[in-house]
Design a protein around this motif. Structure first.
Motif, mmCIF file in Angstrom:
data_model
loop_
_atom_site.group_PDB
_atom_site.id
_atom_site.type_symbol
_atom_site.label_atom_id
_atom_site.label_comp_id
_atom_site.label_asym_id
_atom_site.label_seq_id
_atom_site.Cartn_x
_atom_site.Cartn_y
_atom_site.Cartn_z
ATOM 1 N N ALA A 1 -17.611 15.040 0.025
ATOM 2 C CA ALA A 1 -18.289 14.055 0.883
ATOM 3 C C ALA A 1 -17.259 13.925 1.969
ATOM 4 O O ALA A 1 -16.365 14.528 2.099
ATOM 5 C CB ALA A 1 -18.223 12.767 0.170
ATOM 6 N N ASP A 2 -17.733 13.476 3.090
ATOM 7 C CA ASP A 2 -17.016 13.369 4.345
ATOM 8 C C ASP A 2 -15.943 12.294 4.353
ATOM 9 O O ASP A 2 -14.936 12.258 4.868
ATOM 10 C CB ASP A 2 -17.991 13.177 5.608
ATOM 11 N N ARG A 3 -16.587 11.150 3.680
ATOM 12 C CA ARG A 3 -15.629 10.092 3.409
ATOM 13 C C ARG A 3 -15.821 9.419 2.141
ATOM 14 O O ARG A 3 -16.715 9.694 1.264
ATOM 15 C CB ARG A 3 -16.168 9.041 4.538
ATOM 16 N N ALA A 4 -14.761 8.658 1.805
ATOM 17 C CA ALA A 4 -14.609 8.091 0.476
ATOM 18 C C ALA A 4 -13.781 6.657 0.671
ATOM 19 O O ALA A 4 -13.110 6.439 1.456
ATOM 20 C CB ALA A 4 -13.632 9.023 -0.380
ATOM 21 N N TYR A 5 -14.501 5.731 0.028
ATOM 22 C CA TYR A 5 -14.094 4.287 0.149
ATOM 23 C C TYR A 5 -13.375 3.662 -0.749
ATOM 24 O O TYR A 5 -14.026 4.028 -2.035
ATOM 25 C CB TYR A 5 -15.477 3.671 0.406
ATOM 26 N N PHE A 6 -12.282 3.002 -0.565
ATOM 27 C CA PHE A 6 -11.353 2.811 -1.572
ATOM 28 C C PHE A 6 -11.133 1.175 -1.237
ATOM 29 O O PHE A 6 -11.056 0.716 -0.141
ATOM 30 C CB PHE A 6 -10.160 3.473 -1.674
ATOM 31 N N GLY A 7 -10.619 0.357 -2.348
ATOM 32 C CA GLY A 7 -10.465 -1.219 -1.754
ATOM 33 C C GLY A 7 -8.950 -1.337 -1.687
ATOM 34 O O GLY A 7 -8.112 -0.682 -2.355
ATOM 35 N N GLU A 8 -8.476 -2.097 -0.863
ATOM 36 C CA GLU A 8 -7.342 -2.634 -0.422
ATOM 37 C C GLU A 8 -6.360 -3.275 -1.616
ATOM 38 O O GLU A 8 -5.420 -3.552 -1.580
ATOM 39 C CB GLU A 8 -7.308 -3.333 0.982
ATOM 40 N N LYS A 9 -7.387 -3.832 -2.506
ATOM 41 C CA LYS A 9 -6.697 -4.752 -3.550
ATOM 42 C C LYS A 9 -5.997 -3.541 -4.375
ATOM 43 O O LYS A 9 -4.968 -3.987 -4.740
ATOM 44 C CB LYS A 9 -7.999 -5.056 -4.486
ATOM 45 N N ASP A 10 -6.142 -2.501 -4.380
ATOM 46 C CA ASP A 10 -5.437 -1.350 -4.954
ATOM 47 C C ASP A 10 -4.836 -0.501 -3.847
ATOM 48 O O ASP A 10 -5.141 0.596 -3.741
ATOM 49 C CB ASP A 10 -6.240 -0.311 -5.889
ATOM 50 N N TYR A 11 -3.973 -1.297 -2.984
ATOM 51 C CA TYR A 11 -3.380 -0.656 -1.589
ATOM 52 C C TYR A 11 -2.613 0.702 -1.959
ATOM 53 O O TYR A 11 -2.817 1.647 -1.294
ATOM 54 C CB TYR A 11 -2.521 -1.948 -1.031
ATOM 55 N N GLN A 12 -1.742 0.541 -3.056
ATOM 56 C CA GLN A 12 -0.846 1.678 -3.318
ATOM 57 C C GLN A 12 -1.873 2.869 -3.765
ATOM 58 O O GLN A 12 -1.672 4.046 -3.434
ATOM 59 C CB GLN A 12 0.002 1.467 -4.704
ATOM 60 N N GLN A 13 -2.803 2.658 -4.574
ATOM 61 C CA GLN A 13 -3.764 3.570 -4.773
ATOM 62 C C GLN A 13 -4.482 4.351 -3.820
ATOM 63 O O GLN A 13 -4.798 5.652 -3.692
ATOM 64 C CB GLN A 13 -4.998 3.034 -5.719
ATOM 65 N N CYS A 14 -4.840 3.397 -2.510
ATOM 66 C CA CYS A 14 -5.560 3.941 -1.236
ATOM 67 C C CYS A 14 -4.545 4.978 -0.603
ATOM 68 O O CYS A 14 -4.977 6.049 -0.330
ATOM 69 C CB CYS A 14 -5.683 3.036 -0.211
ATOM 70 N N LEU A 15 -3.355 4.658 -0.513
ATOM 71 C CA LEU A 15 -2.473 5.417 -0.051
ATOM 72 C C LEU A 15 -1.974 6.569 -0.723
ATOM 73 O O LEU A 15 -1.918 8.023 -0.296
ATOM 74 C CB LEU A 15 -0.911 4.884 0.155
ATOM 75 N N VAL A 16 -2.200 6.650 -2.252
ATOM 76 C CA VAL A 16 -1.696 7.951 -3.102
ATOM 77 C C VAL A 16 -3.069 8.775 -2.803
ATOM 78 O O VAL A 16 -3.099 10.118 -2.876
ATOM 79 C CB VAL A 16 -1.838 7.292 -4.499
ATOM 80 N N VAL A 17 -4.274 8.192 -2.846
ATOM 81 C CA VAL A 17 -5.189 9.149 -2.779
ATOM 82 C C VAL A 17 -5.422 10.040 -1.436
ATOM 83 O O VAL A 17 -5.985 11.182 -1.167
ATOM 84 C CB VAL A 17 -6.765 8.587 -3.317
ATOM 85 N N ARG A 18 -5.054 9.090 -0.244
ATOM 86 C CA ARG A 18 -5.157 9.739 0.931
ATOM 87 C C ARG A 18 -4.260 10.909 1.166
ATOM 88 O O ARG A 18 -4.450 11.828 1.602
ATOM 89 C CB ARG A 18 -4.955 8.455 2.138
ATOM 90 N N ARG A 19 -2.989 10.567 0.633
ATOM 91 C CA ARG A 19 -1.885 11.536 0.582
ATOM 92 C C ARG A 19 -2.351 12.689 -0.180
ATOM 93 O O ARG A 19 -2.227 13.998 0.449
ATOM 94 C CB ARG A 19 -0.561 10.890 -0.050
ATOM 95 N N MET A 20 -3.091 12.609 -1.315
ATOM 96 C CA MET A 20 -3.559 13.738 -2.193
ATOM 97 C C MET A 20 -4.306 14.583 -1.312
ATOM 98 O O MET A 20 -4.371 15.892 -1.332
ATOM 99 C CB MET A 20 -4.075 13.269 -3.258
#
Ligand code: AMP
Length: 276
Positions: free
Chosen positions: A132-151
């Motif tokens: 996909a071009d983009r993936a959508y994650f919730g800020e509720k799991d903020y640490q998860q957002c940063l981790v998958v963006r880094r990955m």
């Protein structure tokens, strides 16, 4: 899914993916709506990923509501639901792990040591599968957002990670599939998590010492009926470096967030808010 994606690409369409573990609620649907607004095609994945659960966690009890989930996605008009079998995601002999260091060490990484490696592994697979071009994650799991963006950045996966604000009940409680575990007394206590985090953020932004505010917050959550507070922490919003020793001047010159994880009985709730 690959065949569908190839046809969409051929037609010049942009593609979004929304990874979930199902038991879809309005928080998940906000991600799907954001994806559908931004992209021509939206894929929603549903997979209860065993490798992100710890040994004594709720994998077996985790709610599974596939028929209802599919009805909600059809009603919104999502293009594809991808619901892989366990054996498809982790075939016999599966031996590869994706581990993101640094960002995963504090906050939820502390009490759930294998969790983020399970998340990073399954999400990297889903990203590679969905293309996909983009993936959508919730800020509720903020640490998860940063981790998958880094990955995704580190592995050169060209999927942009978009963070969507937390959807809450009218009393402030962040929507979560795990809220279904709460009994009436616990449900009445649960909104204290957001209330206390908001007050922690306000006091830190107002100049109070972080360590004192954190002590106050822990006592307040316990008084509200929480059985155990895993952590309250104020961290740099980009690096998650704890600012516990810093005073407000140090906090306010870079974006910070207040984070908490706490238990009502055996149900572990998490939340986070911006400071300032
Ligand atoms: P889960 O099914 O719990 O793995 O969550 C799937 C996705 O939905 C993750 O990106 C979550 O951060 C997101 N999500 C869960 N609850 C909420 C909420 N209340 N508001 C916004 N996003 C959420």
């Amino acid at each position: 899914m690959r065949a569908r994606v190839a046809a969409w690409r051929e037609a010049g369409e942009s593609i979004a993916v929304v990874p979930t573990m199902g038991a879809l609620h309005a928080g998940h649907l906000a991600l799907v709506e954001a994806a559908m607004r931004d992209c021509d095609r939206t894929i929603v994945t549903i997979f209860v990923n065993p490798t992100q659960f710890g040994e004594n966690e709720d994998l077996d009890a985790y709610p599974r509501t596939e028929d209802g989930d599919l009805a909600k996605l059809a009603e919104l008009g999502a293009d594809l639901a991808f619901i892989p079998a366990l054996s498809e995601m982790y075939p016999h002999g599966f031996s590869t792990q994706v581990t993101v260091s640094g960002l995963t060490e504090g906050l939820c990484g502390h009490g759930r040591p294998a969790h983020f490696s399970g998340v990073a592994t399954v999400v990297s697979k889903l990203f590679i599968q969905a293309q996909a071009d983009r993936a959508y994650f919730g800020e509720k799991d903020y640490q998860q957002c940063l981790v998958v963006r880094r990955m995704a950045r580190d592995l050169d996966i060209p999927t942009e990670v978009v963070a969507v604000p937390t959807v809450r009940e009218a009393d402030g409680l962040a929507l979560s599939s795990r809220n279904a575990y709460l009994d009436a007394v616990q449900r009445a206590a649960a909104p204290a998590l957001y209330r206390v985090l908001g007050e922690v953020a306000k006091r830190v932004a107002g100049g109070a010492a972080v360590a004192e505010v954190v002590d106050w917050g822990v006592a307040e959550l316990e008084a509200a009926g929480f059985d155990k507070v895993d952590y309250i922490d104020v961290c740099d919003a980009a690096t998650l470096e704890p600012l516990a020793e810093a005073r407000a001047e140090a906090v306010t010159d870079r974006p910070a967030r207040a984070f908490a994880a706490a238990l009502l009985g055996t149900t572990r709730l998490i939340d986070n808010v911006a400071v300032g």
